[in-house]
Design an enzyme around this catalytic site. Structure first.
Site, PDB file in Angstrom:
ATOM      1  N   HIS A   9      14.453   3.884  18.877  1.00  0.00           N
ATOM      2  CA  HIS A   9      13.205   4.173  18.171  1.00  0.00           C
ATOM      3  C   HIS A   9      13.172   3.562  16.770  1.00  0.00           C
ATOM      4  O   HIS A   9      14.205   3.175  16.208  1.00  0.00           O
ATOM      5  CB  HIS A   9      13.001   5.683  18.057  1.00  0.00           C
ATOM      6  CG  HIS A   9      14.082   6.366  17.266  1.00  0.00           C
ATOM      7  ND1 HIS A   9      14.135   6.352  15.897  1.00  0.00           N
ATOM      8  CD2 HIS A   9      15.170   7.068  17.676  1.00  0.00           C
ATOM      9  CE1 HIS A   9      15.189   7.019  15.482  1.00  0.00           C
ATOM     10  NE2 HIS A   9      15.847   7.469  16.546  1.00  0.00           N
ATOM     11  N   ASN A  11      12.195   3.659  12.537  1.00  0.00           N
ATOM     12  CA  ASN A  11      12.683   4.443  11.403  1.00  0.00           C
ATOM     13  C   ASN A  11      11.885   5.730  11.201  1.00  0.00           C
ATOM     14  O   ASN A  11      10.684   5.784  11.471  1.00  0.00           O
ATOM     15  CB  ASN A  11      12.610   3.581  10.145  1.00  0.00           C
ATOM     16  CG  ASN A  11      13.391   4.156   8.986  1.00  0.00           C
ATOM     17  OD1 ASN A  11      12.830   4.802   8.112  1.00  0.00           O
ATOM     18  ND2 ASN A  11      14.685   3.911   8.959  1.00  0.00           N
ATOM     19  N   GLU A  82      18.303  12.365  22.192  1.00  0.00           N
ATOM     20  CA  GLU A  82      19.515  12.123  21.415  1.00  0.00           C
ATOM     21  C   GLU A  82      20.528  13.243  21.653  1.00  0.00           C
ATOM     22  O   GLU A  82      20.204  14.324  22.157  1.00  0.00           O
ATOM     23  CB  GLU A  82      19.143  12.038  19.920  1.00  0.00           C
ATOM     24  CG  GLU A  82      20.290  11.756  18.964  1.00  0.00           C
ATOM     25  CD  GLU A  82      21.033  10.471  19.277  1.00  0.00           C
ATOM     26  OE1 GLU A  82      21.763  10.444  20.296  1.00  0.00           O
ATOM     27  OE2 GLU A  82      20.902   9.511  18.493  1.00  0.00           O
ATOM     28  N   ARG A  83      21.753  12.989  21.277  1.00  0.00           N
ATOM     29  CA  ARG A  83      22.807  14.002  21.283  1.00  0.00           C
ATOM     30  C   ARG A  83      22.342  15.204  20.472  1.00  0.00           C
ATOM     31  O   ARG A  83      21.727  15.048  19.412  1.00  0.00           O
ATOM     32  CB  ARG A  83      24.071  13.411  20.660  1.00  0.00           C
ATOM     33  CG  ARG A  83      25.277  14.318  20.608  1.00  0.00           C
ATOM     34  CD  ARG A  83      26.430  13.613  19.906  1.00  0.00           C
ATOM     35  NE  ARG A  83      27.687  14.341  20.022  1.00  0.00           N
ATOM     36  CZ  ARG A  83      28.822  13.952  19.463  1.00  0.00           C
ATOM     37  NH1 ARG A  83      28.857  12.841  18.740  1.00  0.00           N
ATOM     38  NH2 ARG A  83      29.935  14.663  19.624  1.00  0.00           N
TER      39      ARG A  83
END
Length: 208
Positions: A9, A11, A82-83
């Protein structure tokens, strides 16, 4: 030959501030939207047949920039998130080191079991890899773009390539709006390119 383009993705304000995002739903900022708009024509030129994204806003809105050019629908998959960074989410590295010193030491030392409710990397690789395999099976012989996150991308393609954790630790994180390409060959999945994007590499931001 099936090609998966695993796209990080753009910023966000938390990227700019060095804050761990994990699964916190932080949207793209103006720079991130500009990055997605710049990268999208390059990916459209690959003539993707399908477009997938994590359901978190920063990945979904990155995918939307490509969808606007290709008219492809965006299929969301929560496994591409995400994690989960547990108690680290929303904090900068110095804040983590101060509030969770033992967990921070394990994290920076590469311990697979960080603690502090942080998801294990092998769990991230398994869930993202599972999603990528299913996506590839749906589109044999096609180019597919998958908008996801820095850590999820690395662990996911590492799982696809059956790379051990020591090899994954040596791979530099994706920059915002850069991508990794893996391809399916008679010998299995192979890495074709990593950290590809529309501008030269400068600083490497946090992959979360």
């Amino acid at each position: 030959m099936t090609r998966l383009i695993i796209w990080r993705h753009g910023n966000t304000d938390w990227n700019a501030e060095g804050r761990v995002q994990g699964q916190t739903d932080v949207p793209l900022n103006a720079l991130g939207r500009s990055q997605a708009a710049t990268a999208a024509p390059l990916l459209a030129g690959l003539e993707p047949a399908a477009l997938y994204a994590s359901d978190l806003l920063r990945a979904r809105h990155t995918a939307d920039a490509l969808a606007a050019l290709t008219e492809l629908p965006v299929t969301e998959d929560a496994r591409l998130r995400e994690r989960h960074y547990g108690q680290f989410q929303g904090l900068t590295n110095p804040e983590i080191a101060e509030r969770h010193p033992e967990a921070y030491a394990r994290w920076t030392g590469g311990d697979p079991d960080v603690g502090a409710e942080v998801e294990r990397n092998d769990h991230v690789g398994k869930r993202v890899g599972e999603a990528l395999r299913e996506i590839a099976e749906r589109h044999p012989g096609a180019v597919v773009v998958v908008a996801t996150h820095g850590g999820a991308a690395r662990q996911g393609f590492g799982d696809m390539l059956s790379w051990p954790s020591a090899v994954m630790a040596a791979i530099r994180p994706l920059q915002n709006c850069h991508w990794t390409e893996i391809v399916e060959s008679p010998r299995g999945w192979q890495l074709r390119a990593h950290n590809v994007g529309p501008w030269p590499e400068k600083a490497i931001p946090a992959p979360v």
